[in-house]
Design a protein around this motif. Structure first.
Motif, PDB file in Angstrom:
ATOM      1  N   LEU A  92       0.827  -1.211   0.000  1.00 61.79           N
ATOM      2  CA  LEU A  92       0.000   0.000   0.000  1.00 61.79           C
ATOM      3  C   LEU A  92       0.862   1.263   0.000  1.00 61.79           C
ATOM      4  O   LEU A  92       0.512   2.258  -0.632  1.00 61.79           O
ATOM      5  CB  LEU A  92      -0.934  -0.001   1.210  1.00 61.79           C
ATOM      6  CG  LEU A  92      -2.128  -0.946   1.117  1.00 61.79           C
ATOM      7  CD1 LEU A  92      -2.882  -0.985   2.442  1.00 61.79           C
ATOM      8  CD2 LEU A  92      -3.063  -0.532  -0.004  1.00 61.79           C
ATOM      9  N   LEU A  93       1.986   1.227   0.713  1.00 61.50           N
ATOM     10  CA  LEU A  93       2.889   2.386   0.702  1.00 61.50           C
ATOM     11  C   LEU A  93       3.462   2.605  -0.698  1.00 61.50           C
ATOM     12  O   LEU A  93       3.590   3.752  -1.149  1.00 61.50           O
ATOM     13  CB  LEU A  93       4.011   2.177   1.716  1.00 61.50           C
ATOM     14  CG  LEU A  93       3.622   2.323   3.191  1.00 61.50           C
ATOM     15  CD1 LEU A  93       4.801   1.960   4.090  1.00 61.50           C
ATOM     16  CD2 LEU A  93       3.147   3.740   3.494  1.00 61.50           C
ATOM     17  N   SER A  94       3.803   1.521  -1.397  1.00 60.23           N
ATOM     18  CA  SER A  94       4.310   1.642  -2.767  1.00 60.23           C
ATOM     19  C   SER A  94       3.249   2.255  -3.679  1.00 60.23           C
ATOM     20  O   SER A  94       3.535   3.153  -4.485  1.00 60.23           O
ATOM     21  CB  SER A  94       4.736   0.276  -3.302  1.00 60.23           C
ATOM     22  OG  SER A  94       5.829  -0.242  -2.576  1.00 60.23           O
ATOM     23  N   SER A 103      -4.115  -5.683 -14.277  1.00 58.51           N
ATOM     24  CA  SER A 103      -2.748  -5.500 -13.809  1.00 58.51           C
ATOM     25  C   SER A 103      -2.472  -6.342 -12.578  1.00 58.51           C
ATOM     26  O   SER A 103      -1.372  -6.879 -12.416  1.00 58.51           O
ATOM     27  CB  SER A 103      -2.490  -4.019 -13.478  1.00 58.51           C
ATOM     28  OG  SER A 103      -2.625  -3.219 -14.626  1.00 58.51           O
ATOM     29  N   ARG A 104      -3.467  -6.438 -11.687  1.00 55.39           N
ATOM     30  CA  ARG A 104      -3.263  -7.253 -10.492  1.00 55.39           C
ATOM     31  C   ARG A 104      -3.019  -8.705 -10.864  1.00 55.39           C
ATOM     32  O   ARG A 104      -2.148  -9.362 -10.304  1.00 55.39           O
ATOM     33  CB  ARG A 104      -4.458  -7.142  -9.551  1.00 55.39           C
ATOM     34  CG  ARG A 104      -4.384  -8.192  -8.442  1.00 55.39           C
ATOM     35  CD  ARG A 104      -5.129  -7.856  -7.199  1.00 55.39           C
ATOM     36  NE  ARG A 104      -5.070  -8.988  -6.289  1.00 55.39           N
ATOM     37  CZ  ARG A 104      -4.004  -9.340  -5.581  1.00 55.39           C
ATOM     38  NH1 ARG A 104      -2.907  -8.630  -5.683  1.00 55.39           N
ATOM     39  NH2 ARG A 104      -4.025 -10.383  -4.785  1.00 55.39           N
ATOM     40  N   THR A 120       1.011  -7.557  -3.476  1.00 59.01           N
ATOM     41  CA  THR A 120       0.622  -7.920  -2.108  1.00 59.01           C
ATOM     42  C   THR A 120      -0.675  -7.260  -1.652  1.00 59.01           C
ATOM     43  O   THR A 120      -0.998  -7.293  -0.473  1.00 59.01           O
ATOM     44  CB  THR A 120       1.739  -7.534  -1.116  1.00 59.01           C
ATOM     45  OG1 THR A 120       2.023  -6.132  -1.239  1.00 59.01           O
ATOM     46  CG2 THR A 120       3.000  -8.336  -1.392  1.00 59.01           C
ATOM     47  N   THR A 121      -1.420  -6.650  -2.567  1.00 58.31           N
ATOM     48  CA  THR A 121      -2.683  -6.011  -2.181  1.00 58.31           C
ATOM     49  C   THR A 121      -3.804  -6.506  -3.073  1.00 58.31           C
ATOM     50  O   THR A 121      -3.578  -6.991  -4.176  1.00 58.31           O
ATOM     51  CB  THR A 121      -2.601  -4.473  -2.305  1.00 58.31           C
ATOM     52  OG1 THR A 121      -2.414  -4.133  -3.681  1.00 58.31           O
ATOM     53  CG2 THR A 121      -1.478  -3.904  -1.479  1.00 58.31           C
ATOM     54  N   ALA A 175      -5.964  -1.396  -3.549  1.00 58.76           N
ATOM     55  CA  ALA A 175      -5.050  -0.609  -4.373  1.00 58.76           C
ATOM     56  C   ALA A 175      -5.750   0.602  -4.975  1.00 58.76           C
ATOM     57  O   ALA A 175      -5.216   1.718  -4.980  1.00 58.76           O
ATOM     58  CB  ALA A 175      -4.481  -1.481  -5.495  1.00 58.76           C
ATOM     59  N   ALA A 176      -6.968   0.390  -5.468  1.00 53.12           N
ATOM     60  CA  ALA A 176      -7.700   1.500  -6.068  1.00 53.12           C
ATOM     61  C   ALA A 176      -8.022   2.575  -5.036  1.00 53.12           C
ATOM     62  O   ALA A 176      -7.977   3.775  -5.327  1.00 53.12           O
ATOM     63  CB  ALA A 176      -8.996   0.989  -6.708  1.00 53.12           C
ATOM     64  N   LEU A 177      -8.344   2.165  -3.810  1.00 52.01           N
ATOM     65  CA  LEU A 177      -8.609   3.146  -2.761  1.00 52.01           C
ATOM     66  C   LEU A 177      -7.335   3.897  -2.380  1.00 52.01           C
ATOM     67  O   LEU A 177      -7.359   5.112  -2.157  1.00 52.01           O
ATOM     68  CB  LEU A 177      -9.201   2.460  -1.527  1.00 52.01           C
ATOM     69  CG  LEU A 177     -10.713   2.225  -1.564  1.00 52.01           C
ATOM     70  CD1 LEU A 177     -11.133   1.359  -0.391  1.00 52.01           C
ATOM     71  CD2 LEU A 177     -11.485   3.529  -1.558  1.00 52.01           C
ATOM     72  N   ALA A 178      -6.213   3.186  -2.303  1.00 47.77           N
ATOM     73  CA  ALA A 178      -4.961   3.851  -1.941  1.00 47.77           C
ATOM     74  C   ALA A 178      -4.568   4.899  -2.972  1.00 47.77           C
ATOM     75  O   ALA A 178      -3.981   5.937  -2.637  1.00 47.77           O
ATOM     76  CB  ALA A 178      -3.841   2.824  -1.781  1.00 47.77           C
ATOM     77  N   THR A 179      -4.900   4.668  -4.232  1.00 54.46           N
ATOM     78  CA  THR A 179      -4.530   5.627  -5.268  1.00 54.46           C
ATOM     79  C   THR A 179      -5.381   6.892  -5.213  1.00 54.46           C
ATOM     80  O   THR A 179      -5.157   7.814  -5.995  1.00 54.46           O
ATOM     81  CB  THR A 179      -4.653   5.004  -6.676  1.00 54.46           C
ATOM     82  OG1 THR A 179      -5.968   4.489  -6.857  1.00 54.46           O
ATOM     83  CG2 THR A 179      -3.637   3.902  -6.873  1.00 54.46           C
TER      84      THR A 179
END
Length: 314
Positions: free
Chosen positions: A27-29, A195-196, A261-262, A267-271
């Protein structure tokens, strides 16, 4: 890499939570990639103000420059790239084509509707669609914390959408901007899911390289027909290089590495860090303003990102 590529099913959310350390790093990445992407809209507006480049032209240069840099990095070890293309040509071509398509639509949305609204709508729509897809695949609702984050993000998206008003200097064609942003969001959601799948079997640098090359090839004929210009001044060239190297090559390597790893929904929320970065930079650097409801919506989106990070550590 000779092993065959298979598209594994998306893991359920509880399974992803059994790996909190890896999930948090992922998530940090992805968040770092999103922050870099958040600078894209402002760079596009600055290029449009100083050159005759069209949105598709800017998108083509961005992917082409990124592709050249990535191919140069892999010049002595192109074997994995070719092996990945042989083992999963359809998936990788679709990922690259999706990258080119949703990026071009996003740039159209920026030009027509402004940086803030275009970014918030295109990125805010993606989690809704990805979570819907994951729910159908898993035949279960996301766990309560992520579902609450989804609702908050959806409400924020609605507030931002209804705040789009009459044409202005920042948004000369707001309706076209909204439609292009929605199209970009749909393309981004589909690309995130694909992509995932690809990121589970293909190295992040390889996947980024293939995506950038395919995306540039997809946009090339459209950009030429649209009137592809060649900037000659230092400042525009520098902006294009920044878009290609930093917001494409570096950012997508981070993004695809994080996807390993997500879940796609997380991932979509983190972006969603991307639209928040874009709004702040648009107001600071180019003086773009947004109505109060849009800022409230942005705050809700930020809350959704915060929930994702907190739930990842539990």
């Amino acid at each position: 890499m000779s092993r065959s590529f298979r598209s594994p099913s998306l893991p359920s959310l509880p399974t992803a939570r059994r790996r909190p350390a890896g999930l948090r790093v992922g998530l940090l990445s992805i968040t770092g990639a999103a922050a870099l992407w958040g600078t894209t809209g402002v760079a596009v507006q600055l290029l449009r103000q100083s050159t005759a480049l069209t949105p598709t032209g800017i998108g083509f240069y961005r992917l082409a420059i990124g592709a050249v840099v990535l191919v140069a990095l892999l010049a002595r070890r192109l074997g994995p790239v070719l092996a990945a293309l042989r083992s999963a040509p359809v998936v990788l071509v679709l990922v690259g084509a999706g990258l080119g398509a949703y990026q071009a639509l996003y740039f159209v949305a920026v030009a027509a509707g402004g940086v803030g609204v275009a970014t918030l709508v295109s990125l805010g729509l993606a989690p809704v669609l990805v979570f819907g897809w994951e729910t159908l695949r898993a035949r279960r609702l996301p766990e309560r914390g992520l579902l609450g984050a989804l609702v908050a993000g959806l409400v924020g998206l609605v507030l931002i959408t209804v705040s789009a008003g009459q044409p202005s200097a920042d948004a000369p064609r707001p309706l076209l901007g909204l439609l292009a942003a929605f199209g970009s969001g749909v393309g981004y959601a589909a690309s995130t899911v694909l992509s995932r799948h690809a990121a589970q079997r293909v190295a992040a640098l390889t996947l980024t390289t293939v995506s950038a090359v395919v995306g540039a090839l997809v946009l090339a004929p459209v950009a030429v027909l649209d009137g592809l210009g060649v900037p000659v001044r230092v400042a525009p060239v520098g902006l294009l290089v920044y878009l290609g190297v930093v917001t494409t090559a570096l950012a997508y390597v981070l993004f695809y590495a994080g996807l390993r790893t997500t879940t796609g929904g997380s991932a979509a929320l983190a972006t969603l860090v991307e639209p928040l970065t874009a709004v702040l930079l648009a107001g600071w650097l180019i003086g773009e303003t947004m109505p109060a409801p849009a800022f409230v919506g942005g705050a809700l989106l930020l809350g959704a990102v915060t929930v994702v990070h907190l739930r990842a550590g539990k």
